[in-house]
Design an enzyme around this catalytic site. Structure first.
Site, PDB file in Angstrom:
ATOM      1  N   ARG A  63       0.808  -1.220   0.000  1.00 46.44           N
ATOM      2  CA  ARG A  63       0.000   0.000   0.000  1.00 46.44           C
ATOM      3  C   ARG A  63       0.845   1.275   0.000  1.00 46.44           C
ATOM      4  O   ARG A  63       0.426   2.310   0.509  1.00 46.44           O
ATOM      5  CB  ARG A  63      -0.967   0.023   1.201  1.00 46.44           C
ATOM      6  CG  ARG A  63      -1.866  -1.190   1.292  1.00 46.44           C
ATOM      7  CD  ARG A  63      -2.840  -1.297   0.127  1.00 46.44           C
ATOM      8  NE  ARG A  63      -3.647  -2.500   0.245  1.00 46.44           N
ATOM      9  CZ  ARG A  63      -3.385  -3.662  -0.350  1.00 46.44           C
ATOM     10  NH1 ARG A  63      -2.323  -3.770  -1.145  1.00 46.44           N
ATOM     11  NH2 ARG A  63      -4.172  -4.704  -0.192  1.00 46.44           N
ATOM     12  N   SER A 103     -11.003   0.067   4.243  1.00 50.57           N
ATOM     13  CA  SER A 103     -10.057  -0.180   5.336  1.00 50.57           C
ATOM     14  C   SER A 103      -9.383   1.117   5.769  1.00 50.57           C
ATOM     15  O   SER A 103      -8.787   1.817   4.954  1.00 50.57           O
ATOM     16  CB  SER A 103      -8.997  -1.192   4.904  1.00 50.57           C
ATOM     17  OG  SER A 103      -9.587  -2.453   4.659  1.00 50.57           O
ATOM     18  N   GLU A 139      -4.160   3.694   6.287  1.00 48.60           N
ATOM     19  CA  GLU A 139      -4.241   3.431   4.855  1.00 48.60           C
ATOM     20  C   GLU A 139      -4.940   4.590   4.154  1.00 48.60           C
ATOM     21  O   GLU A 139      -4.664   4.879   3.001  1.00 48.60           O
ATOM     22  CB  GLU A 139      -4.988   2.125   4.587  1.00 48.60           C
ATOM     23  CG  GLU A 139      -5.014   1.726   3.125  1.00 48.60           C
ATOM     24  CD  GLU A 139      -5.476   0.305   2.905  1.00 48.60           C
ATOM     25  OE1 GLU A 139      -6.103   0.052   1.868  1.00 48.60           O
ATOM     26  OE2 GLU A 139      -5.211  -0.559   3.764  1.00 48.60           O
TER      27      GLU A 139
END
Length: 297
Positions: free
Chosen positions: A169, A223, A293
């Site tokens: 990520r 998320s 995130e």
């Protein structure tokens, strides 16, 4: 600031209209360029007027604070694409504003494999390239060949995937440029291979069903935290006893603890309070510092 521009600038635009959380204060200016030329003109205008510029995607991974942003927020919306076939393989060139999930479905129906893992993934191609989006056994880094970028608001370059600094990520595209103007993803080129369309569409259907089963209803950004190595952020937050915790109209989902859902009239401050509560509690109980995130501006 009344000079003519080839792009519409929306003053004092509520960012709650442009984020999947449905929260966020006003951007001093908001714009949606659809071509590289429009993006360059906008960047030059912002620099001329000494206004900070932030490029965003479709707002599916974004939290804008209640006080808003004193500057320009711009979402690149170009959606052109071209498929170059080479026998059993192909290369897809696609602009950054193109929806990721729709692209995956279109290609699967045509019998081209490589992006089917992205079924149901919110957001657009550009955001996936910036954040190395991934799920269900696939990620952007594994299929991307190169990315076309706008650097310093004026320089168009093509960087191979090996220069993007990909990790879980993460990419170097998340970092601001040397002059403070962040890089903008204009397009990406992806590697595909032939497969049976029926098999691919069955895979798409299975992923869609799994997403529907796992995803909480309501306005969210997916998320909130990255999964720490060898563990799950959702598991840790649940183990900390925070499922269902609510601040105002923001709630840590009782279905999936790594989701924070806007139950109606949540403020960004409510969401930020829950984010800090989750980080602090998990750190105290398990010694793990959760990393965001989502992007906060």
């Amino acid at each position: 600031m009344k000079e003519s521009l080839p792009i519409t600038l929306r003053p004092n635009e509520p960012m709650s209209r442009h984020t999947s959380w449905r929260v966020g204060g006003p951007a001093q200016y908001y714009a949606e360029p659809t071509t590289p030329d429009e993006a360059m003109v906008l960047a030059a205008w912002a620099m001329t007027h000494r206004l900070p510029l932030i490029w965003v995607g479709r707002g599916t991974n974004l939290l804008v604070r209640d006080e808003g942003f004193a500057g320009v927020i711009a979402s690149y919306r170009g959606q052109r694409w071209a498929l170059h076939e080479h026998g059993e393989t192909a290369e897809l060139w696609v602009e950054a504003g193109t929806p990721m999930a729709g692209t995956a479905r279109r290609l699967a129906a045509m019998g081209w494999a490589g992006l089917e893992w992205a079924e149901g993934l919110p957001g657009a191609i550009g955001g996936a390239i910036v954040g190395n989006a991934g799920c269900y056994g696939g990620d952007t880094a594994s299929v991307l060949i190169d990315a076309e970028l706008l650097l310093n608001g004026s320089e168009r370059v093509v960087w191979p995937v090996t220069e993007l600094g990909y990790a879980y990520r993460e990419s170097i595209l998340k970092r601001p440029g040397a002059d403070g103007v962040p890089p903008l993803v204009l397009a990406g080129r992806f590697r595909l291979h032939r497969a049976d369309p029926k098999v691919l569409m069955a895979r798409i259907g299975a992923i869609a069903a799994e997403r529907k089963r796992k995803t909480p209803a309501g306005s969210s950004c997916g998320s909130v935290f990255k999964n720490p190595p060898g563990d799950s952020a959702g598991r840790l937050i649940e183990a900390a006893g925070l499922k269902g915790t609510r601040v105002g109209d923001a709630e840590i989902s009782p279905i999936h603890a790594n989701y924070i859902v806007n139950r109606g009239q949540a403020r960004a401050a409510d969401i930020l309070t829950l984010i800090e509560l989750a980080r602090t509690t998990v750190a105290e109980q398990f010694g793990v510092m959760l990393q965001l995130e989502v992007r906060v501006i």
